[in-house]
Design a protein around this motif. Structure first.
Motif, short mmCIF file in Angstrom:
data_model
loop_
_atom_site.label_atom_id
_atom_site.label_comp_id
_atom_site.label_asym_id
_atom_site.label_seq_id
_atom_site.Cartn_x
_atom_site.Cartn_y
_atom_site.Cartn_z
N TYR A 264 -46.32 48.24 -63.57
CA TYR A 264 -47.39 49.18 -63.27
C TYR A 264 -47.19 49.77 -61.88
O TYR A 264 -47.15 49.04 -60.88
CB TYR A 264 -48.76 48.53 -63.38
N GLN A 280 -47.54 58.72 -59.93
CA GLN A 280 -46.81 57.46 -59.83
C GLN A 280 -45.77 57.45 -58.70
O GLN A 280 -45.66 56.46 -57.97
CB GLN A 280 -46.11 57.16 -61.17
N TYR A 286 -44.50 52.26 -56.04
CA TYR A 286 -43.26 52.91 -56.49
C TYR A 286 -42.30 53.11 -55.31
O TYR A 286 -41.11 52.86 -55.42
CB TYR A 286 -43.56 54.24 -57.18
N TRP A 306 -41.90 53.73 -63.99
CA TRP A 306 -42.30 52.34 -64.27
C TRP A 306 -41.16 51.48 -64.81
O TRP A 306 -41.26 50.27 -64.82
CB TRP A 306 -43.43 52.35 -65.31
#
Ligand code: ZN
Length: 312
Positions: A264, A280, A286, A306
């Motif tokens: 996630y 993201q 990330y 992801w």
């Protein structure tokens, strides 16, 4: 009459000064453009990139000569959002979603609109045998994509039951996930746990935890969304979502190996829409993965922020 003569003298002196300036400009310009494109300018450019301020003080001439990459920088600025390319049978727009990966791969922290960025692209292009024009155009972009794809898992042999373990539900984004969907290849799981401990130890991430090695139940970032998938399960997913395309649900998925983890990283967990991926790729989680996952043996799948594969 006297005034007229004076004017002529003034005009002449202005012309002489102008002529002098134009000669100098031409000389500077020529010094610039006469450099053949295949001349080994690489070390000089690297130097410029690494310590521009030092160079500027030592050699003031570099501040007056325009960068050879001004045009390339202008092109990169528009290609970053507008380049049309195809991936997973789908038309893609620009490469702005991959700024971070590009920066990490080419070891450049500068913005894509800068001449430093273009200069770094040119160095990389030269290494790859591409035209070193500093422009991340379709050819160069696809070569960079190819480089990332080449770093991924090569051996996609499905995991045998003894290579897998069942990870605790606390590791998962959805703690209600069934045991058969919580299987992970053993060495991958050990590497994942080490990586999580490092992420927890990084105060900038401010992850909620229950111990130095355990994320709190309330924490979503870095939790596993999906791990090992059997062929049967993948087929079921494909039947349920026939339009996902090859980028979404591959027939030969790295998830069969148990070495691919979907983690996630924010937004809608596994949605490839540009708007979702734009969220993201900007999360601290990330960004941390891009900079640190390789230390633990994980490589990114550039298209899915992801998706990480354990390649050791
Ligand atoms: Zn995945």
């Amino acid at each position: 009459m006297k005034t007229l003569r004076l004017r002529i003298v003034q005009l002449l002196s202005v012309l002489i000064v102008l002529a002098g300036v134009s000669v100098m400009t031409e000389r500077n310009g020529r010094g610039q453009s006469q450099q053949p494109s295949n001349e080994p300018t690489a070390p000089k450019k690297t130097e410029t990139l690494v310590k521009p301020t030092v160079l500027a003080t030592e050699r003031p001439v570099t501040t007056t000569v325009p960068s050879p990459f001004l045009e390339a920088a202008a092109q990169n600025t528009s290609l970053r959002s507008d380049l049309i390319w195809t991936f997973g049978k789908k038309e893609q727009h620009g490469w702005y979603l991959y700024d971070l990966l590009i920066g990490e791969t080419l070891k450049i922290q500068r913005d894509a609109s800068t001449t430093d960025f273009a200069g770094t692209i040119a160095l990389w292009q030269r290494q790859k045998g591409l035209v070193p024009n500093g422009v991340l155009d379709e050819d160069s972009w696809m070569a960079l994509v190819g480089q990332w794809q080449n770093d991924r898992l090569k051996d996609k042999t499905p995991a045998t039951p003894e290579q897998l373990l069942i990870a605790p539900s606390s590791d998962f984004y959805d703690p209600a996930r069934l045991e058969e969907l919580r299987q992970v290849e053993k060495t991958t799981y050990a590497a994942y746990r080490q990586m999580i401990a490092a992420a927890i130890a990084d105060p900038t991430l401010k992850l909620a935890r229950t111990s130095a090695k355990e994320l709190a139940p309330s924490e979503k970032f870095f939790k596993i969304v999906s791990s090992f998938r059997s062929r049967e399960y993948q087929e079921k997913l494909r039947r349920e979502s026939p339009n996902a395309g090859s980028a979404g649900l591959a027939t030969n998925s790295p998830h069969f190996t148990g070495k691919a983890l979907d983690l996630y990283v924010g937004g809608d967990p596994v949605d490839t829409k540009d708007a979702n991926r734009a969220i993201q790729v900007n999360t601290p989680a990330y960004k941390w993965l891009v900079r640190n996952a390789a230390r633990f043996g994980f490589r990114p799948y550039f298209y899915e922020p992801w998706h990480w594969e354990y390649v050791k």
